[in-house]
Design a protein around this motif. Structure first.
Motif, short mmCIF file in Angstrom:
data_model
loop_
_atom_site.label_atom_id
_atom_site.label_comp_id
_atom_site.label_asym_id
_atom_site.label_seq_id
_atom_site.Cartn_x
_atom_site.Cartn_y
_atom_site.Cartn_z
N THR A 161 0.83 -1.21 0.00
CA THR A 161 0.00 0.00 0.00
C THR A 161 0.86 1.25 0.00
OG1 THR A 161 -1.84 -1.08 1.13
CG2 THR A 161 -1.72 1.31 1.30
N ALA A 162 1.91 1.25 0.82
CA ALA A 162 2.83 2.39 0.86
C ALA A 162 3.47 2.61 -0.50
CB ALA A 162 3.90 2.16 1.92
N ALA A 163 3.83 1.53 -1.17
CA ALA A 163 4.46 1.64 -2.48
C ALA A 163 3.52 2.24 -3.51
CB ALA A 163 4.94 0.26 -2.94
N THR A 164 2.25 1.84 -3.46
CA THR A 164 1.30 2.38 -4.43
C THR A 164 1.03 3.86 -4.19
OG1 THR A 164 -0.58 1.68 -3.04
CG2 THR A 164 0.18 0.14 -4.73
N GLN A 165 1.19 4.31 -2.95
CA GLN A 165 0.99 5.74 -2.65
C GLN A 165 2.08 6.61 -3.28
OE1 GLN A 165 0.59 6.17 1.59
NE2 GLN A 165 -1.43 5.26 1.65
N LEU A 166 3.21 6.00 -3.58
CA LEU A 166 4.27 6.74 -4.26
C LEU A 166 3.88 7.03 -5.71
CD1 LEU A 166 7.45 4.91 -2.95
CD2 LEU A 166 7.07 7.38 -2.83
N GLY A 167 3.00 6.21 -6.26
CA GLY A 167 2.65 6.33 -7.66
C GLY A 167 3.66 5.59 -8.53
N GLY A 168 3.46 5.61 -9.83
CA GLY A 168 4.39 4.97 -10.73
C GLY A 168 4.28 3.46 -10.74
N ASN A 169 5.33 2.80 -11.19
CA ASN A 169 5.36 1.35 -11.33
C ASN A 169 5.78 0.69 -10.03
OD1 ASN A 169 6.95 -1.29 -12.09
ND2 ASN A 169 5.56 -0.89 -13.79
#
Length: 355
Positions: free
Chosen positions: A45-53
């Motif tokens: 979830t944290a990674a998806t909040q960064l956006g991008g791939n």
């Protein structure tokens, strides 16, 4: 270069700058008995909040990773899944896993590398960061990424959670490596994704000096402490292991709650150390946290003060419920407090809950 300073509080978890290149994030996904760990779902979830791939990485021994890969491909928010199989990964020793991560990070243009702040990751990520000559930031609770300057500002607690520091990783750090506190991010959904899987050859490490002897897991029919929505914890006031079990277990059972304990209770041998809540134990943030016979040392508060509802039951003649000058620290953070003998209050509460 890392900069630490008293910046203004972040108003949003992540900021987006469409004109700049999007982040490319690698997430280490831990698993146990074929299931992705809840902490790794929070890291996703944290990674998806960064956006991008967003790319996931799972490792495992032959015959055990196929089922994990099948489930991980369905995780919502994951674009690509890297998986590596080797007898070296029977147990995720840092000496075995770190070379693979170094290889993956060195061979692609990742901007961030994320993992849950787990016991395993605490040994692996600093090793990976050192081999890449990069810093690692641990136990992050929030962050903001500025794509225009390629910098990320992280928030993490210090002094047992009594202060928050802002740490800025600038453009000079090509890969921002950090772990996140699982309770600070919602778990990613298990379905809804269709990531493309890609096998990665393991790195041979014949000179490993560390050997995994065994793993001891405390099995329970109750919810897992780290992810439970309700937790009932007991402290040193419960006298001994038998009293702890007779007092805490029935209340936890009727509430459908996990059982926790203070460090004092664990050190006294009342329960296994896997149930310890606090700075040197597990950090929890359930909907309901009940502290029974716990005074509320700063180390314990660091592990549970983010709970949505905190209920304390303790007894001392000088305690006043919910007043700033209460002697017990637990009453200063509790949403509801009861000054009473726990040996009469807890059975009475159980009877009321049965009605």
């Amino acid at each position: 270069m890392l900069r630490v300073g008293a910046l203004q509080p972040l108003r949003a978890a992540v900021r987006y700058y469409a004109s700049a290149a999007s982040p490319r994030t690698l997430v280490y996904l831990e698993h146990h008995e074929g299931d992705i760990d809840s902490g790794s779902l929070s890291a996703l979830t944290a990674a998806t909040q960064l956006g991008g791939n967003v790319t996931g990485l799972v490792v495992g021994k032959p015959g055990h990773i196929d089922e994990v890969v099948k489930k991980a491909k369905k995780l919502k928010g994951l674009n690509t899944l890297l998986h590596s199989t080797s007898p070296l990964f029977s147990s995720p020793l840092p000496e075995a896993v770190a070379p693979l991560m170094h290889k993956v990070l060195s061979s692609s243009s990742y901007t961030h590398f994320i993992s849950a702040h787990s016991s395993s990751a605490k040994g692996i990520l600093p090793r990976v960061a050192a081999t890449l000559d990069l810093p690692a930031i641990s136990d992050v609770t929030s962050f903001a990424h500025d794509s225009s300057s390629d910098s990320t500002t992280f928030l993490r607690g210090i002094y047992a959670g009594n202060a928050v520091t802002h740490v800025r990783a600038s453009k000079a750090i090509p890969i921002k490596i950090f772990t996140v506190r699982a309770t600070a991010f919602k778990a990613a959904e298990l379905d809804g994704g269709s990531a493309e899987a890609e096998a990665v050859e393991a790195v041979s490490t014949p000179d490993i000096q560390t050997e995994h002897i065994r793993t001891e897991i405390t099995k329970s029919d109750r919810p897992e402490l780290g992810s439970a929505s309700r937790v009932v914890s007991g402290g040193r006031a419960l006298k001994d292991a038998e009293t702890f079990k007779k007092t805490i277990d029935p209340l936890a059972d009727i509430l459908g709650a996990a059982v926790g304990a203070s460090r004092a209770a664990v050190d006294a041998g009342y329960v296994d150390n896997s149930l310890q809540v606090g700075q040197t134990g597990k950090v929890v943030a359930p909907e309901l946290y009940m502290a029974i016979g716990i005074s509320g040392a700063i180390q314990h508060l660091a592990g549970m003060k983010d709970s949505k509802m905190i209920v304390a039951i303790n007894k001392a003649s000088s305690f006043r419920i919910q007043t700033p000058d209460a002697d017990a620290p637990i009453f200063q953070v509790a949403d509801a407090g009861l000054v009473a003998d726990l040996y009469s209050a807890v059975p009475e509460l159980i009877e009321k809950l049965k009605q």
